[in-house]
Write a protein that holds these residues in place. Sequence first.
Motif, PDB file in Angstrom:
ATOM      1  N   ILE A 245       0.837  -1.208   0.000  1.00 29.01           N
ATOM      2  CA  ILE A 245       0.000   0.000   0.000  1.00 29.01           C
ATOM      3  C   ILE A 245       0.871   1.257   0.000  1.00 29.01           C
ATOM      4  O   ILE A 245       0.625   2.208  -0.767  1.00 29.01           O
ATOM      5  CB  ILE A 245      -0.943  -0.007   1.212  1.00 29.01           C
ATOM      6  CG1 ILE A 245      -1.957  -1.141   1.079  1.00 29.01           C
ATOM      7  CG2 ILE A 245      -1.664   1.343   1.336  1.00 29.01           C
ATOM      8  CD1 ILE A 245      -2.807  -1.344   2.317  1.00 29.01           C
ATOM      9  N   ASP A 246       1.894   1.289   0.843  1.00 34.70           N
ATOM     10  CA  ASP A 246       2.770   2.462   0.911  1.00 34.70           C
ATOM     11  C   ASP A 246       3.483   2.699  -0.413  1.00 34.70           C
ATOM     12  O   ASP A 246       3.649   3.849  -0.844  1.00 34.70           O
ATOM     13  CB  ASP A 246       3.793   2.282   2.033  1.00 34.70           C
ATOM     14  CG  ASP A 246       3.167   2.362   3.416  1.00 34.70           C
ATOM     15  OD1 ASP A 246       2.047   2.908   3.519  1.00 34.70           O
ATOM     16  OD2 ASP A 246       3.793   1.880   4.384  1.00 34.70           O
ATOM     17  N   ILE A 248       2.445   1.776  -3.478  1.00 33.75           N
ATOM     18  CA  ILE A 248       1.472   2.264  -4.458  1.00 33.75           C
ATOM     19  C   ILE A 248       1.189   3.748  -4.226  1.00 33.75           C
ATOM     20  O   ILE A 248       1.080   4.534  -5.180  1.00 33.75           O
ATOM     21  CB  ILE A 248       0.172   1.439  -4.380  1.00 33.75           C
ATOM     22  CG1 ILE A 248       0.436  -0.008  -4.824  1.00 33.75           C
ATOM     23  CG2 ILE A 248      -0.922   2.060  -5.242  1.00 33.75           C
ATOM     24  CD1 ILE A 248      -0.717  -0.953  -4.532  1.00 33.75           C
ATOM     25  N   ALA A 249       1.080   4.139  -2.966  1.00 30.64           N
ATOM     26  CA  ALA A 249       0.779   5.538  -2.641  1.00 30.64           C
ATOM     27  C   ALA A 249       1.934   6.468  -2.988  1.00 30.64           C
ATOM     28  O   ALA A 249       1.712   7.605  -3.425  1.00 30.64           O
ATOM     29  CB  ALA A 249       0.432   5.651  -1.158  1.00 30.64           C
ATOM     30  N   SER A 250       3.162   6.006  -2.828  1.00 26.18           N
ATOM     31  CA  SER A 250       4.319   6.902  -2.947  1.00 26.18           C
ATOM     32  C   SER A 250       4.992   6.881  -4.314  1.00 26.18           C
ATOM     33  O   SER A 250       5.660   7.851  -4.679  1.00 26.18           O
ATOM     34  CB  SER A 250       5.366   6.540  -1.888  1.00 26.18           C
ATOM     35  OG  SER A 250       5.838   5.204  -2.071  1.00 26.18           O
ATOM     36  N   LYS A 256      -2.867   4.893  -9.773  1.00 23.54           N
ATOM     37  CA  LYS A 256      -3.718   4.750  -8.585  1.00 23.54           C
ATOM     38  C   LYS A 256      -5.061   4.149  -8.988  1.00 23.54           C
ATOM     39  O   LYS A 256      -6.139   4.723  -8.825  1.00 23.54           O
ATOM     40  CB  LYS A 256      -3.894   6.103  -7.893  1.00 23.54           C
ATOM     41  CG  LYS A 256      -2.589   6.815  -7.566  1.00 23.54           C
ATOM     42  CD  LYS A 256      -1.587   5.912  -6.818  1.00 23.54           C
ATOM     43  CE  LYS A 256      -0.318   6.650  -6.450  1.00 23.54           C
ATOM     44  NZ  LYS A 256       0.785   6.486  -7.384  1.00 23.54           N
ATOM     45  N   LEU A 289      -7.238   1.491   2.130  1.00 17.93           N
ATOM     46  CA  LEU A 289      -6.808   1.920   0.803  1.00 17.93           C
ATOM     47  C   LEU A 289      -7.285   3.332   0.505  1.00 17.93           C
ATOM     48  O   LEU A 289      -6.537   4.169  -0.011  1.00 17.93           O
ATOM     49  CB  LEU A 289      -7.333   0.948  -0.253  1.00 17.93           C
ATOM     50  CG  LEU A 289      -6.723  -0.454  -0.263  1.00 17.93           C
ATOM     51  CD1 LEU A 289      -7.493  -1.361  -1.225  1.00 17.93           C
ATOM     52  CD2 LEU A 289      -5.255  -0.403  -0.658  1.00 17.93           C
ATOM     53  N   ARG A 292      -5.224   5.906   2.592  1.00 17.64           N
ATOM     54  CA  ARG A 292      -3.775   6.030   2.403  1.00 17.64           C
ATOM     55  C   ARG A 292      -3.345   6.237   0.959  1.00 17.64           C
ATOM     56  O   ARG A 292      -2.175   6.546   0.712  1.00 17.64           O
ATOM     57  CB  ARG A 292      -3.091   4.795   2.991  1.00 17.64           C
ATOM     58  CG  ARG A 292      -3.191   4.798   4.513  1.00 17.64           C
ATOM     59  CD  ARG A 292      -2.777   3.509   5.155  1.00 17.64           C
ATOM     60  NE  ARG A 292      -1.427   3.089   4.842  1.00 17.64           N
ATOM     61  CZ  ARG A 292      -0.853   1.996   5.359  1.00 17.64           C
ATOM     62  NH1 ARG A 292      -1.532   1.247   6.221  1.00 17.64           N
ATOM     63  NH2 ARG A 292       0.373   1.657   5.023  1.00 17.64           N
ATOM     64  N   ILE A 293      -4.265   6.086   0.000  1.00 22.54           N
ATOM     65  CA  ILE A 293      -3.903   6.306  -1.405  1.00 22.54           C
ATOM     66  C   ILE A 293      -4.834   7.362  -1.973  1.00 22.54           C
ATOM     67  O   ILE A 293      -5.946   7.060  -2.425  1.00 22.54           O
ATOM     68  CB  ILE A 293      -3.993   5.006  -2.221  1.00 22.54           C
ATOM     69  CG1 ILE A 293      -3.154   3.891  -1.577  1.00 22.54           C
ATOM     70  CG2 ILE A 293      -3.529   5.247  -3.660  1.00 22.54           C
ATOM     71  CD1 ILE A 293      -3.256   2.553  -2.285  1.00 22.54           C
ATOM     72  N   LEU A 296      -7.573   7.273  -5.277  1.00 27.21           N
ATOM     73  CA  LEU A 296      -7.610   5.880  -5.686  1.00 27.21           C
ATOM     74  C   LEU A 296      -8.889   5.547  -6.457  1.00 27.21           C
ATOM     75  O   LEU A 296      -9.982   5.952  -6.089  1.00 27.21           O
ATOM     76  CB  LEU A 296      -7.521   4.977  -4.456  1.00 27.21           C
ATOM     77  CG  LEU A 296      -7.627   3.468  -4.705  1.00 27.21           C
ATOM     78  CD1 LEU A 296      -6.438   2.977  -5.515  1.00 27.21           C
ATOM     79  CD2 LEU A 296      -7.734   2.723  -3.388  1.00 27.21           C
TER      80      LEU A 296
END
Length: 407
Positions: A245-246, A248-250, A256, A289, A292-293, A296
């Motif tokens: 998850i981190d 994908i977010a960063s 996304k 999700l 944190r994203i 998305l």
Amino acid sequence: MPYRICLISLGCAKNQVNSEQMLYLLNQAGHEVVGEVDGCDVAIVNTCGFIDSAKSEAIDQILQLAEVKKAGGLKKILVTGCLSQRYEKDILESLPEVDGMLGTGSFGQICAAVEDVMHDRRPLYFGDKSGPIEEIGRVVTTGPGWAYLRIAEGCDNWCAFCAIPAIRGRYRSRTLDAIVQEARELADLGVKELIVIAQDITRWGMDLYGKPSLALLLRELAKIDGIRWIRLHYLYPEIIDDELIDLIASEDKIVKYLDIPIQHIDNDILRRMNRHCTGDEIRALLQKLRARIPGLVLRTSLITGLPGEGEAECLMACLPCMLSYGWLFQKLLQRSPAVKDTYYGALVLDYAGPGYDAACRAWAERAEATCTGLSPERAARCRAIFRACSEHELNFWAMAASPRSDL
């Protein structure tokens, strides 16, 4: 001796990659690959055998080729892929027009099969469907700006409704080096977007490193010059962890947009499906999700009609979940010869008579209330299809536009 060959590819993106590999081998052997069947020495049909509509499409295609062959416009027919793997005996008995077959473990033998049929032999190549993945070049048929990147073969999930493990074998990850090398070659061809595919991409690395390692692979792919976007297809919810998850977010290169097939939300139905997570775990994952994203977009699938499912499980579990997390229903489709459309703003309802049961109509009513009044821009972000695989089995595909509170 070179021959004139036409290859017809049916089914999913993973099957398309196998077709691209066969095209590569045929080209390397000096054969002339063309787009029209008439006048060919050999026609190859790479088939899907998963759901009834796909099986019917493959059989219809074979019968059409048989007519061309009977009329003298084609010499030989080869059938490859999932249908031949799943129904070898039936094809042999029911379709004598077929001159040879290859299963899902034998795509690399396509040139040998061509030679066999052109010398009046009937090849039946069915290698180990769970054997090591054979690394073969490809003739990319998508693009020019995008291409599929298959990272694994087979499946170990054994969902109760799915035949893929029996057709494609056990889960096998391609090596990190092989995947990265192919991605570099695709970038050199001008590919900008990689669509990462497998039956379950989140399981990648389990057989190589003893644990799921998709984040490791994605970090290496993101380093490749020329690749601008990496899109992830088929993530199973129970294996999505904080590290993934981190990342994908960063990581700016990772789109996304996540394709996560939850299939249901009721605990008992999930257990009957042999899924490996609970409804509460799915809800918690979706909340995480979303939190944190930023921005998305989610795409999922739901299956109704599993034996033992009632209206309560279908309507009171799945639909509130979909509405709560921002999935929007745009199109409901019953596969039927007679389909009539009714339009409600962004929503399209395709009713098809008695096969479209009361539960499905109730879904449609709730979906109508959700979508009414959406702006064209917001509606354009929603993509959905509610696909009837049989009279009583409905498979819902949807993309989430945004959290419901943001509409």
